[in-house]
Scaffold this motif. Structure first.
Motif, mmCIF file in Angstrom:
data_model
loop_
_atom_site.group_PDB
_atom_site.id
_atom_site.type_symbol
_atom_site.label_atom_id
_atom_site.label_comp_id
_atom_site.label_asym_id
_atom_site.label_seq_id
_atom_site.Cartn_x
_atom_site.Cartn_y
_atom_site.Cartn_z
ATOM 1 N N ASP A 11 6.529 2.969 -10.748
ATOM 2 C CA ASP A 11 5.768 1.879 -11.354
ATOM 3 C C ASP A 11 6.694 0.884 -12.047
ATOM 4 N N ARG A 65 -0.179 -7.496 -7.629
ATOM 5 C CA ARG A 65 0.197 -7.498 -6.216
ATOM 6 C C ARG A 65 -0.418 -8.696 -5.502
ATOM 7 N N ASN A 66 -1.707 -8.921 -5.724
ATOM 8 C CA ASN A 66 -2.396 -10.034 -5.067
ATOM 9 C C ASN A 66 -1.859 -11.384 -5.537
ATOM 10 N N ASP A 98 0.819 -1.201 0.000
ATOM 11 C CA ASP A 98 0.000 0.000 0.000
ATOM 12 C C ASP A 98 0.857 1.257 0.000
ATOM 13 N N ASN A 127 -4.883 0.881 -12.281
ATOM 14 C CA ASN A 127 -4.866 0.573 -10.851
ATOM 15 C C ASN A 127 -5.239 -0.875 -10.594
ATOM 16 N N ALA A 128 -6.280 -1.337 -11.291
ATOM 17 C CA ALA A 128 -6.761 -2.709 -11.116
ATOM 18 C C ALA A 128 -5.701 -3.721 -11.551
ATOM 19 N N LEU A 180 -2.385 -3.313 -11.558
ATOM 20 C CA LEU A 180 -1.310 -3.340 -10.564
ATOM 21 C C LEU A 180 -1.750 -4.065 -9.298
ATOM 22 N N GLU A 181 -2.972 -3.817 -8.859
ATOM 23 C CA GLU A 181 -3.492 -4.478 -7.664
ATOM 24 C C GLU A 181 -3.617 -5.980 -7.880
ATOM 25 N N SER A 182 -4.015 -6.372 -9.085
ATOM 26 C CA SER A 182 -4.137 -7.792 -9.403
ATOM 27 C C SER A 182 -2.780 -8.490 -9.333
ATOM 28 N N ASN A 240 1.147 3.527 -3.159
ATOM 29 C CA ASN A 240 0.065 4.336 -3.698
ATOM 30 C C ASN A 240 -0.428 3.806 -5.034
ATOM 31 N N ILE A 241 -0.805 2.550 -5.063
ATOM 32 C CA ILE A 241 -1.251 1.935 -6.311
ATOM 33 C C ILE A 241 -2.461 2.666 -6.888
ATOM 34 N N ASN A 242 -3.307 3.222 -6.045
ATOM 35 C CA ASN A 242 -4.528 3.864 -6.525
ATOM 36 C C ASN A 242 -4.331 5.306 -6.981
#
Length: 243
Positions: A85, A22-23, A2, A15-16, A18-20, A5-7
């Motif tokens: 990024d 990450r997960n 977090d 954003n989605a 990068l978050e994907s 600042n992914i968002n």
């Protein structure tokens, strides 16, 4: 992650993506950690069924590495990331490679133990259990560092590898003594040494992941740096203590 600042991006899709990723990395890390836990247990308990399960599950680890690499390649091609990024993407690519290799080491432990160890040789691997538990804790901690980007904890984990190395050297000396006392055990002792080496290498790979986190957060390359220069770099990234 977090802290990155992914968002922050204007594009919700970016954003989605990068978050994907990450997960996926954290999920892969959890799977690899379980693989190592099971491998150490299979080796020390002589559990051939569990060992075979670890060997089979390694395919899933490999598939996750390929999928994450592909997702990172797609982001580089479509988004042309810059600055933090790009560091994030490069760090993820390097990290999943290390995780996959840790999975390979877990598989190697199981294959070696299955081929050579019988119930009459279990005394040879008792000394490996402590080393295995040590590297398992190190992997757990480095995954926590990766999730939270905690530089201070990352430095502690990084330095933990020296303790793993010392413990590994002690195990090797013990196994050599055992072999010298009874030459008939040479094949089994050599197998135990292969397992010990695989476990020690996992500590090295955890240290590599720490280096990627340092690079991601601070933009400094910690690879191939030793001695006083390394200690200076580590002190430079240590956050100042709160008054």
């Amino acid at each position: 992650m977090d802290n990155l600042n992914i968002n922050k991006h204007i594009s919700a899709q970016y954003n989605a993506e990068l978050e994907s990723i990450r997960n996926q990395v954290l999920t892969m890390g959890g799977l690899v950690e379980q693989q190592l836990v099971d491998a150490i247990k299979a080796m020390t308990k002589g559990d051939s069924v569990l060992a075979q399960q670890v060997i089979t599950n390694d395919r899933q680890v490999n598939a996750m590495e390929v999928a994450i690499d592909e997702a990172c390649t797609q982001i580089i091609a479509k988004r042309q990331p810059t600055a933090s990024d790009l560091r994030l993407i490069m760090s993820i690519i390097r990290t999943v490679s290390e995780l996959e290799r840790i999975g390979d080491e877990a598989e190697k432990i199981c294959r070696t133990a299955l081929e050579k160890f019988g119930s009459q040789h279990q005394t040879l691997i008792v000394s490996l259990e402590s080393l295995g538990q040590h590297t398992t804790r190190m992997l757990h901690d480095v995954l926590d560092v990766l999730a939270r980007l905690d530089i201070e904890q990352g430095i502690r984990v990084y330095r933990e590898d020296k303790k793993v190395d010392r413990e590994y050297e002690g195990v090797v000396r013990q196994l050599i003594t055992y072999m010298m006392e009874d030459p008939r055990t040479i094949p089994s002792v050599m197998t135990a040494m292969f397992c010990a080496r695989a476990i020690e290498r996992i500590g090295d790979r955890c240290q590599n992941i720490c280096e990627f986190v340092f690079y991601l957060v601070k933009g400094k390359d910690f690879r191939h740096v030793n001695g006083e220069s390394l200690e200076k770099l580590l002190s430079d990234v240590t956050p100042p203590k709160k008054p």
